[in-house]
Write an enzyme that holds these catalytic residues in place. Structure first.
Site, PDB file in Angstrom:
ATOM      1  N   ASN A 210      53.612  22.275  47.349  1.00 47.50           N
ATOM      2  CA  ASN A 210      52.230  22.093  48.573  1.00 47.50           C
ATOM      3  C   ASN A 210      52.831  22.888  49.818  1.00 47.50           C
ATOM      4  O   ASN A 210      54.246  23.551  50.122  1.00 47.50           O
ATOM      5  CB  ASN A 210      52.038  20.220  48.924  1.00 47.50           C
ATOM      6  CG  ASN A 210      53.370  20.160  49.119  1.00 47.50           C
ATOM      7  OD1 ASN A 210      54.435  19.990  49.792  1.00 47.50           O
ATOM      8  ND2 ASN A 210      53.398  19.629  48.366  1.00 47.50           N
ATOM      9  N   ASP A 279      52.002  15.034  42.948  1.00 46.50           N
ATOM     10  CA  ASP A 279      51.959  13.371  42.243  1.00 46.50           C
ATOM     11  C   ASP A 279      51.984  13.700  40.879  1.00 46.50           C
ATOM     12  O   ASP A 279      51.737  12.451  40.063  1.00 46.50           O
ATOM     13  CB  ASP A 279      50.767  13.071  43.018  1.00 46.50           C
ATOM     14  CG  ASP A 279      50.680  12.624  44.477  1.00 46.50           C
ATOM     15  OD1 ASP A 279      51.987  11.434  44.709  1.00 46.50           O
ATOM     16  OD2 ASP A 279      49.335  12.726  44.903  1.00 46.50           O
ATOM     17  N   LYS A 289      59.118  32.705  30.078  1.00 49.34           N
ATOM     18  CA  LYS A 289      57.757  32.936  31.239  1.00 49.34           C
ATOM     19  C   LYS A 289      56.532  32.989  30.265  1.00 49.34           C
ATOM     20  O   LYS A 289      55.923  33.903  29.020  1.00 49.34           O
ATOM     21  CB  LYS A 289      58.081  34.169  31.631  1.00 49.34           C
ATOM     22  CG  LYS A 289      56.651  35.421  32.612  1.00 49.34           C
ATOM     23  CD  LYS A 289      57.199  36.639  33.164  1.00 49.34           C
ATOM     24  CE  LYS A 289      56.547  36.399  34.071  1.00 49.34           C
ATOM     25  NZ  LYS A 289      55.736  38.266  34.160  1.00 49.34           N
ATOM     26  N   PHE A 323      54.533   7.790  54.775  1.00 46.32           N
ATOM     27  CA  PHE A 323      53.307   7.910  55.680  1.00 46.32           C
ATOM     28  C   PHE A 323      51.731   8.680  54.257  1.00 46.32           C
ATOM     29  O   PHE A 323      51.942   8.587  53.383  1.00 46.32           O
ATOM     30  CB  PHE A 323      53.876   9.807  55.726  1.00 46.32           C
ATOM     31  CG  PHE A 323      55.280  10.018  57.061  1.00 46.32           C
ATOM     32  CD1 PHE A 323      56.083   8.999  56.787  1.00 46.32           C
ATOM     33  CD2 PHE A 323      54.948  10.971  57.893  1.00 46.32           C
ATOM     34  CE1 PHE A 323      57.444   9.696  57.389  1.00 46.32           C
ATOM     35  CE2 PHE A 323      55.461  10.731  59.010  1.00 46.32           C
ATOM     36  CZ  PHE A 323      56.309   9.874  59.144  1.00 46.32           C
ATOM     37  N   LYS A 341      51.814   0.234  48.563  1.00 41.11           N
ATOM     38  CA  LYS A 341      53.272   0.135  48.377  1.00 41.11           C
ATOM     39  C   LYS A 341      54.138  -0.694  49.052  1.00 41.11           C
ATOM     40  O   LYS A 341      55.121  -0.194  49.016  1.00 41.11           O
ATOM     41  CB  LYS A 341      53.501   1.915  48.808  1.00 41.11           C
ATOM     42  CG  LYS A 341      52.594   2.760  48.170  1.00 41.11           C
ATOM     43  CD  LYS A 341      52.988   4.245  48.045  1.00 41.11           C
ATOM     44  CE  LYS A 341      52.159   5.445  47.666  1.00 41.11           C
ATOM     45  NZ  LYS A 341      52.682   6.315  47.390  1.00 41.11           N
TER      46      LYS A 341
HETATM   47  N1  CTP Z   1      55.532   9.338  47.507  1.00 43.90           N
HETATM   48  C1  CTP Z   1      56.676   9.371  47.116  1.00 43.90           C
HETATM   49  N2  CTP Z   1      56.550   9.518  45.902  1.00 43.90           N
HETATM   50  C2  CTP Z   1      55.596  10.225  45.171  1.00 43.90           C
HETATM   51  C3  CTP Z   1      54.318  10.447  45.804  1.00 43.90           C
HETATM   52  C4  CTP Z   1      53.900  10.641  47.209  1.00 43.90           C
HETATM   53  O1  CTP Z   1      57.125   8.781  47.451  1.00 43.90           O
HETATM   54  N3  CTP Z   1      55.719  10.229  43.984  1.00 43.90           N
HETATM   55  C5  CTP Z   1      55.204   9.140  49.764  1.00 43.90           C
HETATM   56  C6  CTP Z   1      55.414   9.762  50.310  1.00 43.90           C
HETATM   57  O2  CTP Z   1      56.885  10.226  50.914  1.00 43.90           O
HETATM   58  C7  CTP Z   1      54.410   9.127  51.155  1.00 43.90           C
HETATM   59  C8  CTP Z   1      53.685   8.331  50.617  1.00 43.90           C
HETATM   60  O3  CTP Z   1      53.959   8.461  49.419  1.00 43.90           O
HETATM   61  O4  CTP Z   1      54.570   8.674  52.264  1.00 43.90           O
HETATM   62  C9  CTP Z   1      52.113   9.363  50.451  1.00 43.90           C
HETATM   63  O5  CTP Z   1      51.371   8.691  49.210  1.00 43.90           O
HETATM   64  P1  CTP Z   1      50.114   9.013  48.739  1.00 43.90           P
HETATM   65  O6  CTP Z   1      50.132   8.254  47.972  1.00 43.90           O
HETATM   66  O7  CTP Z   1      51.286   9.427  47.941  1.00 43.90           O
HETATM   67  O8  CTP Z   1      49.313  10.420  49.687  1.00 43.90           O
HETATM   68  P2  CTP Z   1      49.029  11.290  48.468  1.00 43.90           P
HETATM   69  O9  CTP Z   1      49.772  12.167  47.678  1.00 43.90           O
HETATM   70  O10 CTP Z   1      48.564  11.960  50.109  1.00 43.90           O
HETATM   71  O11 CTP Z   1      47.678  10.204  48.007  1.00 43.90           O
HETATM   72  P3  CTP Z   1      46.660  10.350  47.630  1.00 43.90           P
HETATM   73  O12 CTP Z   1      46.107  11.084  46.983  1.00 43.90           O
HETATM   74  O13 CTP Z   1      46.433   8.992  47.211  1.00 43.90           O
HETATM   75  O14 CTP Z   1      46.107  10.244  48.858  1.00 43.90           O
END
Ligand code: CTP
Length: 401
Positions: A210, A279, A289, A323, A341
């Site tokens: 990302n 995620d 490859k 965050f 969380k």
């Molecule tokens: N986070 C984490 N581990 C993951 C995913 C996210 O620790 N595998 C943490 C990030 O560092 C951040 C927070 O979770 O502090 C973000 O929450 P999240 O629900 O994952 O946000 P998004 O990925 O934007 O999810 P959504 O699609 O639900 O908005």
């Protein structure tokens, strides 16, 4: 600007920038600091000890065996006397000696003996400054907790144009002023910060990732360290240099980040998860490859472990900060994350608003606390925003006691 009463040991190693060290001595004296100067033999080839003696109103030291006071050992005495040791100019040689624990003259011996904070103002030819050996030695010194006063760019005495010119005395003075006057309200706290993106491999040449630059997490780590915290920064792949006095652990995937955070979390007082962790990751990583074929292709993805959620389940007494980057219904989505969380604080930003977002140096955030407090921060630098988050962490820490 005042450094009144601060005892500064100025270590002058040999290079043309010694002339700037003379001006620095004078300015340090004028701001009220007590200055003692220690010179290498080669430094005395550029400017005489008498100049420094006159400007500092103190004896100048250079010879380990020239013991001026029979009641003490000069290099140990100097090392213990200093509130701060400043190596200016710091030659590649002196940086190399200190990085490798070499003590073959009074300056290098004193530098090993001191427990005072050490500040290094390098000055050398641009190619020397860029040499991998010098870079490595500077990184070693950073890992020892030494602070650096970055050299400036411009025409160097050797005729080259580039980076290597010793920082200006005025800039050194103002940095030291900030250093001595900055709050140390996070002293004794162990803080773990995550930063940057993760990369989830598809095959040996491709990955999902990302846009996260890591700037917010790095700003948090830097500011927390400045405020006295012991900081571990666990970061995905970013192109940012390690802040001073921060322990950095580099990871690539969400799974690696998970394991490093779990290991570091054991002793932490505060955990701030600013990384943009993937995620999902490919369910299978191809060992060779992947070759293209006609038509479209689908990649099966599986969920990664949610690091922050796991920390929320394990939480005992730590302060947990998360965050939320949202593009709509900021408060509502952020509040849900805070609850789900088990966080103490969530820093929510609308990635669509002007001045916020992944690769920017500024941010606009809303901080939501577990007790319902809501704090809207203005558009500000990520460093200022980091300090506001840390202020909130302190407040949470104080209220729970
Ligand atoms: N986070 C984490 N581990 C993951 C995913 C996210 O620790 N595998 C943490 C990030 O560092 C951040 C927070 O979770 O502090 C973000 O929450 P999240 O629900 O994952 O946000 P998004 O990925 O934007 O999810 P959504 O699609 O639900 O908005």
């Amino acid at each position: 600007m005042s450094l009144k009463g601060k005892k500064i040991l100025l270590c002058v190693s040999g290079g043309i920038a010694v002339f700037k060290a003379a001006a620095l001595t004078s300015k340090l004296f004028q701001t009220g600091a007590e200055v003692k100067v220690l010179m290498t033999d080669s430094a005395t080839e550029f400017v005489t000890p008498l100049t420094f003696q006159t400007l500092s109103r103190n004896d100048v030291y250079k010879d380990t065996f020239e013991e001026k006071d029979p009641g003490s050992v000069a290099h140990i005495d100097l090392a213990d006397w200093a509130d701060l040791v400043l190596i200016a100019p710091a030659t590649a040689n002196m940086i190399g000696k200190l990085a490798n624990g070499i003590a073959d003259d009074m300056m290098s011996t004193t530098l090993l003996a001191t427990q005072a904070p050490v500040w290094v103002a390098p000055a050398m030819n641009v190619h020397m400054y860029d040499h991998p050996a010098v870079k490595k030695n500077m990184n070693v010194l950073r890992s020892f907790g030494c602070h650096f006063l970055e050299p400036g760019e411009g025409l160097l005495a050797c005729g080259y144009v580039g980076k290597g010119r010793m920082a200006e005395p005025e800039d050194i003075l103002s940095t030291l002023h900030i250093y001595f006057n900055s709050p140390s309200d996070l002293e004794g706290k162990k803080i773990v910060v995550t930063a940057g993106p993760t990369r989830e491999p598809i095959d040996p040449v491709r990955y999902f990732t990302n846009y996260s630059s890591g700037k917010m997490g790095f700003a948090l780590a830097e500011e927390a360290a400045k405020r006295g915290a012991e900081v571990t920064l666990i970061t995905g792949p970013v192109s940012l240099s390690t802040p001073e006095r921060v322990e950095r652990i580099d990871v690539v995937t969400a799974d690696e980040m998970y394991h490093e955070v779990m290991a570091a979390a054991e002793n932490a007082d505060v955990l701030i998860m600013a990384a943009a962790v993937a995620d999902y990751r490919p369910a299978y990583i191809a060992s060779e490859k992947v070759k293209k074929s006609e038509g479209s292709m689908a990649i099966e993805m599986e969920r990664t472990k949610d690091i922050l959620w796991t920390l929320g389940q394990m939480k005992t007494n730590q302060i947990l900060v998360g965050f939320a980057a949202e593009s709509e219904r900021l408060d509502e989505f952020a509040q849900k994350k805070l609850e789900k969380k088990n966080l103490d604080l969530i820093c929510a930003n609308n990635i669509k608003s002007e001045g916020a977002g992944f690769d920017k140096d500024t941010n606009i955030m809303t901080l939501l606390r577990r007790d319902g407090e809501r704090l809207e921060l203005p558009l500000q630098s990520k460093h200022d925003a980091a300090n506001r988050i840390l202020d909130e962490v302190i407040r949470l820490d104080v209220t729970r006691k």
